[in-house]
Design an enzyme around this catalytic site. Structure first.
Site, short mmCIF file in Angstrom:
data_model
loop_
_atom_site.label_atom_id
_atom_site.label_comp_id
_atom_site.label_asym_id
_atom_site.label_seq_id
_atom_site.Cartn_x
_atom_site.Cartn_y
_atom_site.Cartn_z
N CYS A 140 -89.68 59.42 -0.12
CA CYS A 140 -91.10 58.87 -0.59
C CYS A 140 -91.57 57.68 0.55
O CYS A 140 -92.50 57.74 1.28
CB CYS A 140 -91.45 58.32 -1.74
N GLN A 167 -91.11 48.57 -2.21
CA GLN A 167 -91.42 49.83 -3.38
C GLN A 167 -91.33 49.78 -4.51
O GLN A 167 -90.90 48.58 -5.52
CB GLN A 167 -89.84 50.61 -3.10
N HIS A 252 -95.79 52.37 -2.81
CA HIS A 252 -95.72 51.73 -1.81
C HIS A 252 -95.26 50.91 -0.67
O HIS A 252 -96.65 51.49 -0.06
CB HIS A 252 -94.11 52.71 -1.46
#
Ligand code: A2P
Length: 345
Positions: A140, A167, A252
């Site tokens: 991600c 994150q 994030h």
């Protein structure tokens, strides 16, 4: 013209979602419906723990089946988000049965003959999948970073990247979100709390430790960002990373410092990013406007702001990059890859 990977099926495709009860799997189902992916039949799969429960797709409930006893022979596309161990065992079985596997785990990402794909960045690498039928969805944090790096790197080659991440807990799955909610509630109520998912308390804290530590002093999450960025951009870029978990549910954020091989300034970077597909620039210091995870959550874009020259070093810039880690960082990117597999342009 690129030939579609899968033959056209007027009635739609048979799509399996492996890990359908998880945070990413649930969003995969949502996004398939939202983007009207041509689905003839949807098959939610998970472990025996949740087989028999139901998940929703397009307003209907579907019974979750046990992955271990499922026969994939009729599946066209399988979206996996059930961890690396599951992907190592089952992705080859699905691929051998003839379907395309798009795996969200780290299991296959760095295999030389497996495509690691962000559709806006390196769609050409998908051709590798014609042979082995396994395609890896990047980490991600890597996805949102390469989305921002690519338009800049195309204009002036990047030499070095220094990134620090902030994150969200959803990246660690459903239980991680419950842990943050429960710890927050317990701490505010003056009650005892414990941590099962994270290595330390996550409520009212930040933890500079995601995934396991490696012998070189980096965490595996950091090493993933380094290796995957170089593979996706197919460039010998020096990358270093510090990855940090923060008490945010979705979205994030990344502070990225970039050094280019030749001059690049903030104004040019802002223009290139504003034109790039999938990116939204929000960068107005006078209006105190910059990307925030609270605003990126639930959206599909990668948001970029705080674009400024790094006055401490030549040919260098700072960016602040935010994206919904469960959507563009995982489920949306996987569905976009699936769309590529059936596209005929
Ligand atoms: P289950 O509900 O049966 O545990 P998250 O990342 O949000 O924790 O979700 C992980 C997903 O991966 C869940 O859907 C989980 O299913 C699934 N999963 C985990 N281990 C396995 C396994 N061995 N076989 C199949 N699915 C698995």
């Amino acid at each position: 013209m690129m030939h579609a990977f899968l033959p056209e099926k007027k009635q739609g495709y048979c799509v399996a979602v492996v890990g359908a009860t998880g945070a990413v799997g649930e969003t995969m189902l949502e996004i398939l419906a939202e983007r009207a992916f041509p689905v003839a039949s949807i098959i939610p799969l998970a472990s025996s723990r949740s087989a028999g429960s139901t998940v929703e797709f397009s307003g209907r409930d579907y019974v979750v089946q046990d992955l271990a006893s499922f026969d994939p022979k009729n599946v066209d596309i399988a979206l996996f988000s059930a961890g690396a161990d599951t992907a190592l065992t089952y992705a080859p079985r699905f691929a051998e049965a003839g379907c395309y596997v798009i795996d969200n785990s780290s299991a296959w990402r760095m295999h030389d003959d497996v495509a690691l794909v962000v559709p806006e960045v390196n769609p050409e690498s998908l051709k590798m999948a014609r042979k082995n039928r396994i395609i890896a969805n990047p980490n991600c944090s890597t996805i949102q970073m390469v989305m921002a790096l690519k338009p800049l790197h195309d204009a002036v080659p990047i030499k070095r990247v220094v990134v620090s991440t902030y994150q969200a807990v959803s990246g660690a799955g459903r239980e991680a979100m419950t842990e943050l909610a429960e710890q927050t509630r317990n701490l505010l109520a003056g009650q005892a709390y414990d941590n099962q998912v994270f290595p330390a308390r996550i409520a009212f804290n930040v933890i500079p430790h995601i995934d396991v530590f490696l012998d070189n002093g980096y965490t595996k999450e950091e090493q993933k960002m380094i290796d995957e960025t170089r593979k996706i951009l197919a460039a010998d870029i020096a990358v270093t990373a510090t990855t940090v978990r923060v008490p945010v549910f979705y979205g994030h954020s990344e502070s990225i410092n970039i050094t280019f091989a030749a001059p690049m300034d903030a104004e040019t970077a802002r223009m290139l990013l504003a034109e790039a597909e999938g990116i939204c620039v929000v960068d107005d210091p006078s209006g105190e406007d910059y990307p925030l995870p609270s605003e990126a959550a639930g959206t599909d874009a990668v948001w970029v702001g705080r674009i400024r020259n790094d006055n401490s070093f030549k040919n260098s810039l700072h960016l602040w990059v935010v994206a919904d880690n469960v959507r563009k960082g995982a489920a949306l990117n996987a569905v976009q890859i699936a769309e590529f597999l059936i596209s005929r342009s």
